[in-house]
Design a protein around this motif. Structure first.
Motif, PDB file in Angstrom:
ATOM      1  N   UNK A   1       0.859  -1.183   0.000  1.00 35.63           N
ATOM      2  CA  UNK A   1       0.000   0.000   0.000  1.00 35.63           C
ATOM      3  C   UNK A   1       0.894   1.232   0.000  1.00 35.63           C
ATOM      4  N   UNK A   2       0.406   2.267  -0.652  1.00 37.84           N
ATOM      5  CA  UNK A   2       1.082   3.556  -0.685  1.00 37.84           C
ATOM      6  C   UNK A   2       0.084   4.607  -0.226  1.00 37.84           C
ATOM      7  N   UNK A   3       0.543   5.608   0.527  1.00 41.29           N
ATOM      8  CA  UNK A   3      -0.355   6.676   0.968  1.00 41.29           C
ATOM      9  C   UNK A   3       0.336   8.020   0.846  1.00 41.29           C
ATOM     10  N   UNK A   4      -0.421   9.014   0.414  1.00 37.59           N
ATOM     11  CA  UNK A   4       0.026  10.406   0.408  1.00 37.59           C
ATOM     12  C   UNK A   4      -1.077  11.265   1.015  1.00 37.59           C
ATOM     13  N   UNK A   5      -0.699  12.101   1.969  1.00 32.69           N
ATOM     14  CA  UNK A   5      -1.642  12.993   2.632  1.00 32.69           C
ATOM     15  C   UNK A   5      -1.079  14.411   2.593  1.00 32.69           C
ATOM     16  N   UNK A   6      -1.891  15.328   2.163  1.00 31.46           N
ATOM     17  CA  UNK A   6      -1.481  16.733   2.162  1.00 31.46           C
ATOM     18  C   UNK A   6      -2.609  17.604   2.721  1.00 31.46           C
ATOM     19  N   UNK A   7      -3.729  17.637   2.033  1.00 26.38           N
ATOM     20  CA  UNK A   7      -4.834  18.485   2.476  1.00 26.38           C
ATOM     21  C   UNK A   7      -5.400  17.992   3.817  1.00 26.38           C
ATOM     22  N   UNK A   8      -5.628  16.691   3.947  1.00 27.15           N
ATOM     23  CA  UNK A   8      -6.179  16.165   5.200  1.00 27.15           C
ATOM     24  C   UNK A   8      -5.194  16.350   6.357  1.00 27.15           C
ATOM     25  N   UNK A   9      -3.908  16.187   6.071  1.00 22.74           N
ATOM     26  CA  UNK A   9      -2.866  16.414   7.074  1.00 22.74           C
ATOM     27  C   UNK A   9      -2.875  17.873   7.520  1.00 22.74           C
ATOM     28  N   UNK A  10      -2.990  18.783   6.564  1.00 30.55           N
ATOM     29  CA  UNK A  10      -3.038  20.213   6.892  1.00 30.55           C
ATOM     30  C   UNK A  10      -4.254  20.543   7.751  1.00 30.55           C
TER      31      UNK A  10
ATOM     32  N   UNK B   1       6.549  -1.223   7.584  1.00 32.02           N
ATOM     33  CA  UNK B   1       6.132   0.143   7.302  1.00 32.02           C
ATOM     34  C   UNK B   1       7.342   1.027   7.015  1.00 32.02           C
ATOM     35  N   UNK B   2       7.133   1.999   6.136  1.00 30.54           N
ATOM     36  CA  UNK B   2       8.080   3.090   5.905  1.00 30.54           C
ATOM     37  C   UNK B   2       7.266   4.375   5.919  1.00 30.54           C
TER      38      UNK B   2
ATOM     39  N   UNK C   1       4.060  19.295   6.170  1.00 31.71           N
ATOM     40  CA  UNK C   1       3.293  19.663   4.976  1.00 31.71           C
ATOM     41  C   UNK C   1       2.686  18.445   4.289  1.00 31.71           C
ATOM     42  N   UNK C   2       3.481  17.387   4.222  1.00 30.19           N
ATOM     43  CA  UNK C   2       3.010  16.147   3.615  1.00 30.19           C
ATOM     44  C   UNK C   2       3.330  14.987   4.547  1.00 30.19           C
ATOM     45  N   UNK C   3       2.464  13.989   4.533  1.00 29.54           N
ATOM     46  CA  UNK C   3       2.685  12.750   5.278  1.00 29.54           C
ATOM     47  C   UNK C   3       2.503  11.594   4.304  1.00 29.54           C
ATOM     48  N   UNK C   4       3.524  10.769   4.175  1.00 31.69           N
ATOM     49  CA  UNK C   4       3.512   9.705   3.175  1.00 31.69           C
ATOM     50  C   UNK C   4       4.026   8.405   3.788  1.00 31.69           C
ATOM     51  N   UNK C   5       3.726   7.323   3.121  1.00 40.15           N
ATOM     52  CA  UNK C   5       4.212   6.051   3.625  1.00 40.15           C
ATOM     53  C   UNK C   5       4.004   4.916   2.647  1.00 40.15           C
TER      54      UNK C   5
ATOM     55  N   UNK D   1      12.532  10.659  -0.707  1.00 43.41           N
ATOM     56  CA  UNK D   1      11.832   9.971  -1.794  1.00 43.41           C
ATOM     57  C   UNK D   1      10.376   9.717  -1.434  1.00 43.41           C
ATOM     58  N   UNK D   2      10.136   9.327  -0.186  1.00 44.21           N
ATOM     59  CA  UNK D   2       8.755   9.108   0.263  1.00 44.21           C
ATOM     60  C   UNK D   2       7.924  10.371   0.109  1.00 44.21           C
ATOM     61  N   UNK D   3       8.503  11.490   0.492  1.00 48.21           N
ATOM     62  CA  UNK D   3       7.763  12.751   0.505  1.00 48.21           C
ATOM     63  C   UNK D   3       7.724  13.441  -0.859  1.00 48.21           C
TER      64      UNK D   3
END
Length: 297
Positions: free
Chosen positions: A20-29, A155-156, A162-166, A201-203
């Motif tokens: 699984x890959x995740x990127x959060x920006x707006x929800x994190x903010x 997990x990574x 600003x961004x939360x990724x994993x 790289x994640x971010x």
């Protein structure tokens, strides 16, 4: 173009491993906007938000998943909720005097404990608890699965305010590879490549780019992204239920003690729900939650 907030599943065709890959920006903010968090706390909360986004994609349930980390240190509580509809919210409690710039996970949350709770809409509640004994939150989450009877999972995680990724890798039951030694070698190979992934790289990269860099010699299938959003589940109706649970006599006494109204604040989004004497009388008369008083912010 991908939305700024999403989860994305991928599979290895020749191995019993999914990811699984995740990127959060707006929800994190939106989570960070509700409270004034120091940078190390904001980063840690972002990592837990990303972890929740990853986990919700691996679990088959209809309801709510809660990740709650507690410690004796500067951050006594981290809490993230993520629904099966990928609606997320989160909060952190911290002692500002103890939070120093660049503080690490182990410095912020010594003697920590992590609880993962699944609250299905229908069915039995499940909870697992493990010590936060990793150097990072990602290591601690990986240890959670290693110490349980669940599928081996790694997990990574990274967050920068600003961004939360994993990224997550999870070993599946034997299917494509049944020989134990070959199966373990495949799992270790994919994990070792993922360990080369940097926080930058994640971010800074999307799932397709990262997977190509790591696994260009593997057969990887990347599925369509699924959006994830910030949404608080508080409501006037839920707050009214809390007032009713006090009982009418105690609710009326509380109104007197608090100068004419009961106020209930949501810790997650800072929304305030107020009930005056007329509201409370209406609630106990069974007339519902719509009363003379409007919700106050």
């Amino acid at each position: 173009m991908l939305d700024s907030d999403y989860t994305q599943r991928f599979l290895f065709d020749d191995s019993d491993v999914r990811g699984e890959w995740v990127e959060l920006e707006r929800s994190y903010a939106e989570v960070l906007a509700k409270h004034d968090y120091p940078e190390p706390v904001a980063q840690l909360l972002g990592e837990l938000l990303a972890a929740a986004g990853l986990l919700v994609g691996t679990l088959k349930f209809d309801g709510l998943m809660v990740l709650q980390a507690r410690s004796s240190g500067a951050v006594p509580l981290l809490m993230v909720e993520c629904s099966s509809e990928r609606e997320v919210r989160g909060i952190a409690r911290f002692d500002a005097a103890q939070v120093t710039a660049g503080a690490t996970f182990t410095e912020l949350m010594p003697d920590g404990v992590l609880a993962m709770t699944i609250e299905p809409a229908n069915g039995q509640r499940y909870q697992g608890i493990v010590s936060l004994d990793g150097v990072t939150l990602a290591e601690s989450l990986s240890s959670y699965f290693a110490s349980s009877e669940q599928l081996p999972t790694r997990f990574w995680l990274a967050a920068d305010g600003r961004r939360a990724c994993g990224m997550l890798l999870q070993q599946l039951p034997a299917d494509r590879i049944r020989e134990p030694e070959e199966r373990e070698a495949s799992w270790q190979h994919l994990r070792t490549l993922a360990d080369t992934l940097s926080a930058e790289e994640l971010l800074g990269l999307d799932a397709q780019t990262v997977l190509h860099r790591l696994y260009h010699e593997e057969q990887v299938r990347l599925f369509e992204p699924r959006p994830i959003v910030f949404r608080c589940s508080c409501s006037r109706e839920r707050s009214a239920s809390a007032v009713i649970s006090l009982g009418q006599q105690d609710a009326e006494l509380l109104i007197e003690e608090q100068g004419g109204e009961i106020t209930i604040d949501c810790q997650f989004c800072n929304q305030r729900y107020s009930f005056d004497a007329a509201d409370v009388a209406q609630l106990f008369a069974g007339a519902g939650t719509e009363g003379p008083s409007d919700t106050r912010h």
